[in-house]
Design a protein around this motif. Structure first.
Motif, PDB file in Angstrom:
ATOM      1  N   THR A  34       7.024  15.738  15.235  1.00  0.00           N
ATOM      2  CA  THR A  34       6.388  17.044  15.130  1.00  0.00           C
ATOM      3  C   THR A  34       7.433  18.150  15.022  1.00  0.00           C
ATOM      4  O   THR A  34       8.549  18.030  15.534  1.00  0.00           O
ATOM      5  CB  THR A  34       5.488  17.348  16.344  1.00  0.00           C
ATOM      6  OG1 THR A  34       6.320  17.594  17.488  1.00  0.00           O
ATOM      7  CG2 THR A  34       4.549  16.189  16.643  1.00  0.00           C
ATOM      8  N   SER A  35       7.066  19.225  14.340  1.00  0.00           N
ATOM      9  CA  SER A  35       7.904  20.413  14.255  1.00  0.00           C
ATOM     10  C   SER A  35       7.018  21.547  13.748  1.00  0.00           C
ATOM     11  O   SER A  35       5.943  21.316  13.192  1.00  0.00           O
ATOM     12  CB  SER A  35       9.081  20.198  13.292  1.00  0.00           C
ATOM     13  OG  SER A  35       9.800  21.400  13.072  1.00  0.00           O
ATOM     14  N   SER A  36       7.485  22.782  13.906  1.00  0.00           N
ATOM     15  CA  SER A  36       6.753  23.932  13.367  1.00  0.00           C
ATOM     16  C   SER A  36       7.252  24.322  11.984  1.00  0.00           C
ATOM     17  O   SER A  36       6.739  25.254  11.370  1.00  0.00           O
ATOM     18  CB  SER A  36       6.892  25.132  14.308  1.00  0.00           C
ATOM     19  OG  SER A  36       8.259  25.511  14.414  1.00  0.00           O
ATOM     20  N   SER A  37       8.267  23.607  11.484  1.00  0.00           N
ATOM     21  CA  SER A  37       8.899  23.943  10.203  1.00  0.00           C
ATOM     22  C   SER A  37       8.709  22.809   9.212  1.00  0.00           C
ATOM     23  O   SER A  37       9.133  21.679   9.464  1.00  0.00           O
ATOM     24  CB  SER A  37      10.389  24.216  10.421  1.00  0.00           C
ATOM     25  OG  SER A  37      11.105  24.168   9.207  1.00  0.00           O
ATOM     26  N   ASP A  38       8.125  23.106   8.060  1.00  0.00           N
ATOM     27  CA  ASP A  38       7.968  22.083   7.030  1.00  0.00           C
ATOM     28  C   ASP A  38       9.318  21.605   6.504  1.00  0.00           C
ATOM     29  O   ASP A  38       9.482  20.428   6.172  1.00  0.00           O
ATOM     30  CB  ASP A  38       7.125  22.627   5.867  1.00  0.00           C
ATOM     31  CG  ASP A  38       5.650  22.746   6.229  1.00  0.00           C
ATOM     32  OD1 ASP A  38       5.203  22.069   7.173  1.00  0.00           O
ATOM     33  OD2 ASP A  38       4.937  23.537   5.560  1.00  0.00           O
ATOM     34  N   ALA A  39      10.287  22.514   6.435  1.00  0.00           N
ATOM     35  CA  ALA A  39      11.619  22.120   5.973  1.00  0.00           C
ATOM     36  C   ALA A  39      12.254  21.129   6.939  1.00  0.00           C
ATOM     37  O   ALA A  39      12.854  20.128   6.515  1.00  0.00           O
ATOM     38  CB  ALA A  39      12.496  23.360   5.816  1.00  0.00           C
ATOM     39  N   LYS A  40      12.110  21.387   8.228  1.00  0.00           N
ATOM     40  CA  LYS A  40      12.650  20.455   9.220  1.00  0.00           C
ATOM     41  C   LYS A  40      11.883  19.139   9.216  1.00  0.00           C
ATOM     42  O   LYS A  40      12.462  18.066   9.408  1.00  0.00           O
ATOM     43  CB  LYS A  40      12.631  21.092  10.613  1.00  0.00           C
ATOM     44  CG  LYS A  40      13.676  22.196  10.789  1.00  0.00           C
ATOM     45  CD  LYS A  40      13.662  22.740  12.213  1.00  0.00           C
ATOM     46  CE  LYS A  40      14.767  23.758  12.418  1.00  0.00           C
ATOM     47  NZ  LYS A  40      14.791  24.282  13.814  1.00  0.00           N
ATOM     48  N   LEU A  41      10.565  19.194   8.980  1.00  0.00           N
ATOM     49  CA  LEU A  41       9.783  17.965   8.904  1.00  0.00           C
ATOM     50  C   LEU A  41      10.261  17.092   7.748  1.00  0.00           C
ATOM     51  O   LEU A  41      10.306  15.860   7.866  1.00  0.00           O
ATOM     52  CB  LEU A  41       8.301  18.295   8.751  1.00  0.00           C
ATOM     53  CG  LEU A  41       7.617  18.869   9.995  1.00  0.00           C
ATOM     54  CD1 LEU A  41       6.216  19.353   9.656  1.00  0.00           C
ATOM     55  CD2 LEU A  41       7.549  17.825  11.120  1.00  0.00           C
ATOM     56  N   ALA A  42      10.631  17.718   6.645  1.00  0.00           N
ATOM     57  CA  ALA A  42      11.159  16.952   5.512  1.00  0.00           C
ATOM     58  C   ALA A  42      12.463  16.262   5.886  1.00  0.00           C
ATOM     59  O   ALA A  42      12.702  15.104   5.491  1.00  0.00           O
ATOM     60  CB  ALA A  42      11.367  17.876   4.309  1.00  0.00           C
ATOM     61  N   ASN A  60       3.006  19.197  11.449  1.00  0.00           N
ATOM     62  CA  ASN A  60       3.380  20.574  11.721  1.00  0.00           C
ATOM     63  C   ASN A  60       2.465  21.092  12.830  1.00  0.00           C
ATOM     64  O   ASN A  60       1.271  21.303  12.608  1.00  0.00           O
ATOM     65  CB  ASN A  60       3.236  21.439  10.464  1.00  0.00           C
ATOM     66  CG  ASN A  60       3.774  22.850  10.659  1.00  0.00           C
ATOM     67  OD1 ASN A  60       3.520  23.485  11.678  1.00  0.00           O
ATOM     68  ND2 ASN A  60       4.506  23.350   9.670  1.00  0.00           N
ATOM     69  N   ALA A 106       0.682  24.493  12.165  1.00  0.00           N
ATOM     70  CA  ALA A 106      -0.488  24.389  11.293  1.00  0.00           C
ATOM     71  C   ALA A 106      -1.597  23.570  11.936  1.00  0.00           C
ATOM     72  O   ALA A 106      -2.780  23.774  11.652  1.00  0.00           O
ATOM     73  CB  ALA A 106      -0.088  23.765   9.956  1.00  0.00           C
ATOM     74  N   TRP A 146      -2.284  18.755  17.667  1.00  0.00           N
ATOM     75  CA  TRP A 146      -1.550  17.734  16.917  1.00  0.00           C
ATOM     76  C   TRP A 146      -1.809  16.319  17.426  1.00  0.00           C
ATOM     77  O   TRP A 146      -1.561  15.338  16.711  1.00  0.00           O
ATOM     78  CB  TRP A 146      -0.060  18.038  16.898  1.00  0.00           C
ATOM     79  CG  TRP A 146       0.590  18.278  18.234  1.00  0.00           C
ATOM     80  CD1 TRP A 146       0.826  19.479  18.812  1.00  0.00           C
ATOM     81  CD2 TRP A 146       1.113  17.289  19.128  1.00  0.00           C
ATOM     82  NE1 TRP A 146       1.460  19.310  20.023  1.00  0.00           N
ATOM     83  CE2 TRP A 146       1.657  17.976  20.231  1.00  0.00           C
ATOM     84  CE3 TRP A 146       1.206  15.897  19.094  1.00  0.00           C
ATOM     85  CZ2 TRP A 146       2.256  17.319  21.305  1.00  0.00           C
ATOM     86  CZ3 TRP A 146       1.799  15.222  20.158  1.00  0.00           C
ATOM     87  CH2 TRP A 146       2.316  15.935  21.254  1.00  0.00           C
TER      88      TRP A 146
END
Length: 336
Positions: free
Chosen positions: A191-199, A211, A214, A218
């Motif tokens: 989990t993360s709040s950043s899509d870039a970090k999730l990638a 995310n 979003a 979760w």
């Protein structure tokens, strides 16, 4: 030698770069080492903010993690020799088994002098050999975050291939938990709040990502990814604010390894015991835990994720970057 001291006066902390005499020659079973690199953990910010009050001395050397090279050894030393590359354990005097009563729970960088210094005089039992494929900067990331992640995964129960692990965010413990869980053959949901970090987490091997900004609930997404069952293990780093979702994300009979309490002490909610969940508090680990982890790291040639490296003179900048929470992985200090 050069070192940093944190002085706390009436709740205010001031970090000062100092010049002090070199340590004395090693006594029996002692080792003098050059500290070539160190790394930061969130605990440093807590200590410097005065969160632990009178439990810390008024003028201490911060930072628990440090790696380098043995300069010389005292009489009776058998575990290392001059020239060996070593990293200090997080806890002083905890070789193996249950944590000794006399061990300091806070680890190095508090009551026990930390590693933000050029040289350190340590007991030979508090040193671990560095895996050959790692640099000193990479090895310096291991004592707190990596050992904590290792024990969060397997200290209280074995992690079995095919089980599902949830990791939270992109701090040092969570990324190490992802990397190590994959070595065990586990499935990882991150989990993360950043899509870039999730990638980036997916590129490191996460099998599914969520995310949490979003999807605030979760735990529902975790259940969707596990066919409605839930995760076998949740590595909980947030504390009170995230614990309810962690408990909801765990399967019946699952477990939650509580590593961090960034938002306060978590409390079990309704149905926690009825679902047979277990809580395992993690207090980093012993030298034997460290050595077991290093064998796995060496065998699989795992590389720690380093966000950034700062010069020794710019430790305040490194701490500011840590406080910003923009980092992905570990923040390292290069000494010398």
């Amino acid at each position: 030698m050069k070192l940093y001291r944190c002085t706390r006066i009436e709740g205010q902390a001031r970090l000062t770069l100092c010049e002090e005499p070199d340590p004395p020659a090693p006594g029996p079973h002692q080792v003098l080492m050059n500290v070539n690199a160190s790394s930061l953990n969130f605990r440093e910010l807590l200590f410097m903010s005065g969160a632990f009050g009178d439990r810390l001395p008024p003028n201490f050397i911060p930072v628990s993690d440090g790696a380098g090279t043995v300069i010389t050894v005292g009489s009776g030393v058998r575990r290392v020799k001059p020239g060996d590359r070593v990293v200090a354990t997080f806890h002083e005097n905890w070789t193996g088994g249950a944590m000794p009563r006399h061990a300091d729970m806070l680890g190095r960088g508090a009551v026990v002098e930390g590693m933000l210094r050029d040289m350190a005089l340590l007991d030979e039992e508090d040193l671990v050999s560095i895996p050959e494929h790692l640099s000193d900067e990479e090895a310096a990331t291991l004592p707190c975050a990596a050992v904590t992640a290792w024990n969060a995964l397997c200290q209280h129960a074995p992690l079995v291939p095919g089980q599902t692990v949830v990791v939270q965010g992109t701090g040092g413990v969570s990324i190490f938990a992802l990397q190590l869980a994959k070595l065990f053959g586990a499935r990882v949901i991150a989990t993360s709040s950043s899509d870039a970090k999730l990638a980036r987490l997916a590129a490191l091997g996460a099998d599914a990502v969520v995310n949490y900004r979003a999807t605030p609930q979760w735990a529902d997404a975790v259940r969707e990814h596990t066919g409605g069952e839930g995760a076998d293990l949740v590595v909980e780093v947030g504390g009170a604010a995230t614990f309810e979702q962690s408990a909801a994300a765990a399967r019946k009979g699952g477990r939650i390894s509580v590593v961090g309490m960034l938002t306060g002490t978590p409390a079990p909610g309704d149905g926690f015991f009825m679902r047979g969940l277990s809580i395992a508090p993690i207090h980093v680990g012993s030298r034997e835990h460290f050595e077991a982890m290093n064998r796995a790291i060496g065998l699989h040639r795992l590389k720690p994720v380093i966000d950034s490296t700062y010069a020794f003179a710019d430790v305040p900048g490194a701490l500011g970057h840590l406080e910003s929470q923009r980092h992905f992985g570990k923040i390292v200090i290069r000494h010398g």
